[in-house]
Design an enzyme around this catalytic site. Structure first.
Site, short mmCIF file in Angstrom:
data_model
loop_
_atom_site.label_atom_id
_atom_site.label_comp_id
_atom_site.label_asym_id
_atom_site.label_seq_id
_atom_site.Cartn_x
_atom_site.Cartn_y
_atom_site.Cartn_z
N ASP A 1 12.63 47.89 -78.35
CA ASP A 1 11.58 48.08 -79.63
C ASP A 1 11.06 49.53 -80.14
OD1 ASP A 1 9.60 47.49 -81.74
OD2 ASP A 1 8.64 46.04 -79.90
N GLY B 1 13.19 47.67 -89.22
CA GLY B 1 13.52 48.04 -91.00
C GLY B 1 13.98 49.10 -91.05
N ASP C 1 7.42 41.73 -88.77
CA ASP C 1 6.85 41.09 -87.54
C ASP C 1 6.75 39.68 -88.80
OD1 ASP C 1 6.60 42.50 -86.01
OD2 ASP C 1 5.36 41.87 -84.07
C1 GLA Z 1 6.46 43.93 -81.91
C2 GLA Z 1 8.04 43.53 -82.09
C3 GLA Z 1 7.59 42.41 -81.76
C4 GLA Z 1 7.13 41.73 -80.34
C5 GLA Z 1 5.90 42.86 -80.33
C6 GLA Z 1 5.68 42.85 -78.71
O1 GLA Z 1 5.78 44.07 -82.57
O2 GLA Z 1 8.14 43.75 -83.91
O3 GLA Z 1 8.62 41.36 -81.79
O4 GLA Z 1 8.41 42.42 -79.29
O5 GLA Z 1 6.51 43.81 -80.68
O6 GLA Z 1 4.70 43.97 -78.36
#
Ligand code: GLA
Length: 499
Positions: free
Chosen positions: A264, A303, A324
């Site tokens: 991430d 994205g 998200d």
């Molecule tokens: C981001 C990701 C989520 C999750 C959080 C965790 O927002 O997009 O899917 O993994 O971090 O902190």
């Protein structure tokens, strides 16, 4: 208040304000409850009545660009560039004896008064920049020939995930039909991370006493274990990221028996520009391959930068296509129905990921959750459940484990559905399947029941189907002639397999 008004002029008479100088490096540390700390560093320089400097709040690095106040305390405001926009924070700070009293004002709204202590200059500074590698294509790892299926801790548990809960989830998935329906990955999201040892090896925090033992347990139940990290120094929740330790972390995951990594971007924006994402992700793609273990590589950077065009080249098996998801019709339908243009980029080994499922998290109706499941299956999206699968209604379990719907998602041709017909808030999407059948989803995005009527030829299906099976009612429909018509509930779907 009367007193302060009275004393204020006396304070102002003190020359040079030596006793109230805020210049220095200050650390505000709050326990996360798992043996790790949430750290905010205030690196301040006071110039007369003005404060300059930076605030490093876990993964964010802000520059202070506004300050007002005086000896009785300052309000400082700081900003940073983030994904094409700006993110800002405001704090009230005040020197009290040897310490700094800190109150966060925005974005959360006035918080409790906290204390920051003086720490040596340089502590908490961002690590030096490591140049990203030169681009080259990473070899396909041969995994995820159909979209990955499993479960992830984030949507329901967020930071409240630990070893015991992961074991219970594993037991539940092995017993409730999910594993046998194809949900094999049990993925731990953010907040598992501890500190690095003296050799730089990442260790789990107190919530996860023994990752290898946990992986052994998950494997003993016929499931696989996934984990989470960031290419930056910190993850989204401010925990330790893989920055500068990519190969080492990949080796650690392999030694633990990890089968899936969600990687991430989050804290990486303090070190890298968006345009460097491909090279940065490539580094982990290479590192995972070099371990020799089969580890699915899930890219999560919301994205940005048309990731679908380059993600396969970094060895990714799936990539998030946007921000998200949340457990609402608005969020789910906006994301799901927004994927049409990305259909050409999905295929065996490399999938668009519109984000994890919210099915069963409680803020949509079962009708809406059936739409969620149908839409994700039409999109050949990863099916990563995000609910508390230890505790779900029979209706939710039946939605998640509907084998006929899962077969659409898992079809080995790996084609992603496209919108082929639309009238107002009603739409038809089709997905060609490996055996020559077509999956047809008739959606009613309006909130009221609607009668939907379309001509097969208007959906690109040139021969009138002689076989029509409803994948939710598990019944066959009589061939309908050149047109198809039925009532579809508000926010609902009729999902068909036709031949
Ligand atoms: C981001 C990701 C989520 C999750 C959080 C965790 O927002 O997009 O899917 O993994 O971090 O902190």
């Amino acid at each position: 208040m009367v007193f302060s008004k009275f004393f204020l002029p006396l304070f102002l008479l003190i020359p040079a304000c030596a006793t109230v100088d805020l210049t220095g490096n200050w650390l505000m540390a709050t326990p996360n409850g798992d043996g790790t700390m949430r750290r905010v560093y205030f690196h301040l320089k006071q110039e007369g009545g003005r404060i300059a400097g930076t605030i490093r709040a876990t993964l964010h690095l802000y520059s202070i660009d506004k300050s007002e106040g005086g000896p009785e305390g300052f309000t400082i405001s700081a900003g940073m560039a983030l994904l094409g926009g700006e993110r800002r924070v405001t704090y009230r700070i005040k020197r009290v004896g040897e310490d700094l009293e800190v109150t966060q004002v925005t974005p959360q709204g006035a918080g409790p008064v906290m204390v920051a202590h003086h720490v040596p200059e340089g502590e908490g500074a961002l690590p030096a920049r490591i140049e990203p590698p030169v681009l080259h294509p990473v070899r396909d790892n041969g995994l995820a020939r159909t979209p990955p299926m499993g479960w992830n801790s984030w949507n329901h548990f967020a930071g409240r995930i630990d070893d015991a809960t992961v074991r219970q989830i594993t037991d539940a998935m092995a017993a409730n039909g999910m594993r046998d329906a194809g949900y094999v990955y049990v993925n731990i999201d953010d907040t598992w991370e501890g500190e690095r040892d003296s050799h730089g090896n990442i260790q789990p925090n107190k919530k996860f006493p023994d990752m290898k033992a946990l992986a052994d347990y998950v494997h003993s139940k016929g499931l696989k274990l996934g984990i989470y990290s960031s290419p930056g120094p910190n993850t989204c929740e401010g925990y330790e990221g893989s920055y500068g330790h990519e190969e080492q972390d990949a080796r650690t995951y392999a030694a633990w028996g990890i089968d899936y990594l969600k990687y991430d971007w989050c804290g990486a924006f303090t070190v890298y520009k968006d345009s460097e994402m491909q090279a940065v992700y490539q580094k982990m793609g290479d590192a995972l391959l070099a371990t020799g273990r089969d580890i699915v590589f899930s890219v999560c950077q919301y994205g940005v930068g048309e990731v679908w065009k380059w993600a396969p080249a970094v060895g990714a098996n799936l990539w998030r296509t946007g921000g998200d998801i949340s457990d609402s019709w608005e969020s789910m339908s906006r994301i799901g129905f927004g994927q049409n243009a990305l259909a050409p980029y999905a295929g065996p080994g490399h999938w668009n990921d519109p984000d994890m499922l919210e099915i069963g998290n409680g803020h949509m109706t079962d009708t809406e959750y059936r739409t969620h499941m149908s839409l994700w299956s039409m999109l050949a999206a990863p099916l990563i459940a995000g609910n508390d699968v230890r505790n779900m209604s029979a209706a939710i379990r039946d939605i998640l484990t509907n084998r006929e719907v899962i077969a659409v998602d898992q079809d080995r041709a790996g084609r992603q559905a496209k919108r082929v017909w639309q009238l107002g808030r009603q739409e038809v999407w089709t997905k060609p399947l490996a055996n020559g059948d077509t999956a047809v989803a008739v959606f009613n995005r309006a909130s009221e029941t609607a009668k939907v009527t379309f001509q097969w030829k208007d959906t690109g299906i040139t021969n009138v189907p002689s076989y029509i099976r409803d994948l939710w009612s598990h019944t066959e429909q009589k061939a309908s002639g050149p047109a198809w018509s039925a009532e579809v509930p508000g926010h609902g779907v009729i999902l068909l397999r036709v031949r």
